[in-house]
Design a protein around this motif. Structure first.
Motif, mmCIF file in Angstrom:
data_model
loop_
_atom_site.group_PDB
_atom_site.id
_atom_site.type_symbol
_atom_site.label_atom_id
_atom_site.label_comp_id
_atom_site.label_asym_id
_atom_site.label_seq_id
_atom_site.Cartn_x
_atom_site.Cartn_y
_atom_site.Cartn_z
ATOM 1 N N TYR A 305 0.836 -1.195 0.000
ATOM 2 C CA TYR A 305 0.000 0.000 0.000
ATOM 3 C C TYR A 305 0.874 1.248 0.000
ATOM 4 C CZ TYR A 305 -4.121 -2.816 0.901
ATOM 5 O OH TYR A 305 -5.139 -3.725 0.789
ATOM 6 N N VAL A 306 0.540 2.148 -0.919
ATOM 7 C CA VAL A 306 1.166 3.469 -0.972
ATOM 8 C C VAL A 306 0.128 4.468 -0.478
ATOM 9 C CG1 VAL A 306 2.085 5.259 -2.486
ATOM 10 C CG2 VAL A 306 2.721 2.867 -2.857
ATOM 11 N N ILE A 307 0.419 5.107 0.642
ATOM 12 C CA ILE A 307 -0.534 6.029 1.265
ATOM 13 C C ILE A 307 -0.115 7.460 0.928
ATOM 14 C CG2 ILE A 307 -1.573 6.790 3.433
ATOM 15 C CD1 ILE A 307 -0.752 3.997 4.554
ATOM 16 N N VAL A 308 -1.029 8.212 0.335
ATOM 17 C CA VAL A 308 -0.705 9.558 -0.121
ATOM 18 C C VAL A 308 -1.467 10.609 0.665
ATOM 19 C CG1 VAL A 308 -0.201 8.741 -2.465
ATOM 20 C CG2 VAL A 308 -2.500 9.588 -1.914
ATOM 21 N N ARG A 309 -0.937 11.820 0.640
ATOM 22 C CA ARG A 309 -1.626 12.980 1.191
ATOM 23 C C ARG A 309 -2.857 13.227 0.335
ATOM 24 N NH1 ARG A 309 -3.315 15.749 5.302
ATOM 25 N NH2 ARG A 309 -2.397 17.814 5.640
ATOM 26 N N GLY A 310 -4.037 13.221 0.939
ATOM 27 C CA GLY A 310 -5.255 13.386 0.153
ATOM 28 C C GLY A 310 -6.026 12.087 0.081
ATOM 29 N N GLY A 311 -6.733 11.875 -1.026
ATOM 30 C CA GLY A 311 -7.518 10.669 -1.196
ATOM 31 C C GLY A 311 -8.805 10.951 -1.946
ATOM 32 N N THR A 312 -9.778 10.059 -1.782
ATOM 33 C CA THR A 312 -11.012 10.176 -2.552
ATOM 34 C C THR A 312 -11.895 11.328 -2.088
ATOM 35 O OG1 THR A 312 -12.081 8.542 -1.116
ATOM 36 C CG2 THR A 312 -11.051 7.734 -3.134
ATOM 37 N N HIS A 313 -11.623 11.903 -0.907
ATOM 38 C CA HIS A 313 -12.366 13.094 -0.487
ATOM 39 C C HIS A 313 -11.938 14.315 -1.293
ATOM 40 C CE1 HIS A 313 -8.633 12.987 1.644
ATOM 41 N NE2 HIS A 313 -8.810 14.156 2.232
ATOM 42 N N GLN A 314 -10.830 14.189 -2.009
ATOM 43 C CA GLN A 314 -10.368 15.260 -2.898
ATOM 44 C C GLN A 314 -10.477 14.873 -4.366
ATOM 45 O OE1 GLN A 314 -6.369 16.224 -1.693
ATOM 46 N NE2 GLN A 314 -6.984 16.933 0.330
ATOM 47 N N PHE A 315 -10.358 13.583 -4.637
ATOM 48 C CA PHE A 315 -10.375 13.090 -6.016
ATOM 49 C C PHE A 315 -11.247 11.831 -6.044
ATOM 50 C CE2 PHE A 315 -7.815 10.973 -9.605
ATOM 51 C CZ PHE A 315 -8.577 11.583 -10.579
ATOM 52 N N ARG A 316 -12.553 12.043 -6.142
ATOM 53 C CA ARG A 316 -13.513 10.965 -5.963
ATOM 54 C C ARG A 316 -13.713 10.122 -7.222
ATOM 55 N NH1 ARG A 316 -19.335 10.793 -6.198
ATOM 56 N NH2 ARG A 316 -20.134 9.093 -4.896
#
Length: 413
Positions: A305-316
């Motif tokens: 798993y690569v965990i990034v700053r952000g996520g689907t709350h920013q890029f759904r």
């Protein structure tokens, strides 16, 4: 898919240079939307100028309603398509005089009043009840209002990612009710029917099938206009031109589509009829990027798993459409911390965000050569249905930056 930086366009190189420059100036993890504005204008100009003269290209604001995007497109497109009063207001702030098409089910009295107040060009009527409401408002204002009747066809229709017609949906009026609808609207003295609106599908990737679909629209509209004695000044063929997120090298063939309009559609068009298209994703997706810094890398139950700053709350978009969004890894060599730097090489990774849900996934099981904490994951084709459809404040994480790259980039945070 994870893309290799080598061989990408000059546009991507400019995006990457901008990321490196700005990351070097900040201590917080980098997370931002980046829009290449010259690329957006070039794409829009090419689309509009290559169309036959009987066609009009409107921008569907729902794909990306940011003011900088609307201002850039206003001098280029023939107008805008709105799906709410809020979008109409945004359009008028960016383009006071541009023609507006107004569609969508469940329009309120306030929205229909606002449409008249903001001089909307055409309103897409979705039901007999909506026609009645609009006629009463128009009567109160003492003016005629032009409408297109939105029809939900019975099909069969080409396959696409989303279907708004050809099956039961909340959109438009059933094709079998067309005679009843037209007879009713003729009794409404303040409404003028000027044609029909069809928006049957979304994200169609087959240009040949889309030409056949438009031909079907033209044939039906012509039959109804003749049979029921209505004007056919406009035929709105909707949007639906797709973006191939699975294979960025196999996109919708715009050249073939324009050729089909010239060689197949032209002969079926009435001289008084304008053919309208309302494209959103197809106009803005390619010039937009979502960049997110890698915070951590770990293995869990055999998966990396690569965990990034952000996520689907920013890029759904990836979660909404349940696809792995295409990305590339932008290496960042600096590592100023006293502890080890997490890294993996030659493995498949799943890229996730920071949310407390296993559905916060941006790309699944994608091969990468190398990725490390502190590198940047750059998602391409993120200029449509990204930030605009996301649940921004879930968990109250900071919002991403928003940058509009011109010769001198504009920053909106």
């Amino acid at each position: 898919m994870a893309l290799e930086l080598a061989g990408n366009s000059r546009e991507t190189e400019q995006i990457v240079a901008f990321i490196h420059e700005h990351k070097s100036k900040q201590t917080d993890p980098f997370c931002a939307y980046l829009h290449h504005m010259p690329g957006l204008r070039t794409t829009a100009n090419n689309r509009v100028q290559s169309l036959p003269e009987f066609c009009r290209l409107f921008y569907a604001v729902k794909a990306n309603s940011e003011p900088h995007i609307l201002q850039a497109l206003a001098p280029i497109v023939h107008g805008f398509e709105a799906a709410s009063l809020g979008e109409i207001v945004k359009i008028r702030q960016a383009a006071p005089d541009s023609p507006i098409l107004f569609g969508g089910p469940g329009k309120t009295l306030e929205e229909l009043e606002g449409a008249l107040r903001h001089n909307v060009h055409l309103i897409h009527a979705e039901s007999i009840h909506e026609l009645n409401k609009l006629n009463a408002i128009a009567q109160r204002h003492g003016r005629m209002v032009s409408v297109l009747l939105r029809i939900n066809l019975r099909g069969p229709l080409p396959a696409a990612t989303l279907a708004m017609g050809g099956r039961p949906t909340q959109f438009g009026m059933d094709e079998t009710q067309i005679g009843q609808v037209i007879q009713h609207v003729k009794q409404l003295p303040f409404l003028r029917v000027e044609g029909f609106h069809f928006h049957s599908l979304s994200n169609n990737l087959d240009a040949g099938e889309h030409i056949k679909l438009v031909q079907h629209y033209i044939r039906l509209a012509g039959e109804w206009a003749g049979k029921y004695g209505v004007e056919l000044n406009y035929l709105n063929a909707g949007g639906g031109l797709g973006v191939n997120y699975a294979d960025l090298d196999a996109q919708f063939d715009w050249g073939a589509f324009v050729s089909g309009l010239e060689n197949e559609i032209r002969k079926d068009m009435r001289p008084e009829t304008a053919l309208l298209f309302e494209c959103g994703r197809y106009m803005t997706a390619a010039s937009g990027y979502y960049a997110a810094e890698v915070l951590d890398i770990k293995q869990n139950h055999g998966r990396h798993y690569v965990i990034v700053r952000g996520g689907t709350h920013q890029f759904r978009l990836p979660a909404s459409w349940q696809h792995s969004h295409p990305f590339e890894v932008i290496p960042v060599q600096e590592w100023e911390y006293p502890y080890d730097r997490p890294a993996v090489e030659a493995v498949h990774v799943t890229v996730v965000g920071q949310l407390c849900t296993p559905k916060d996934v941006l790309a699944q099981d994608v091969p990468v050569k190398q990725v490390r904490a502190g590198d940047i994951i750059l998602f391409r084709y993120a200029g449509a249905y990204g930030w605009a459809i996301s649940h921004h404040d879930f968990l109250s994480h900071p919002h991403p930056g928003h940058y509009y790259l011109e010769p001198s980039p504009v920053s909106v945070t």
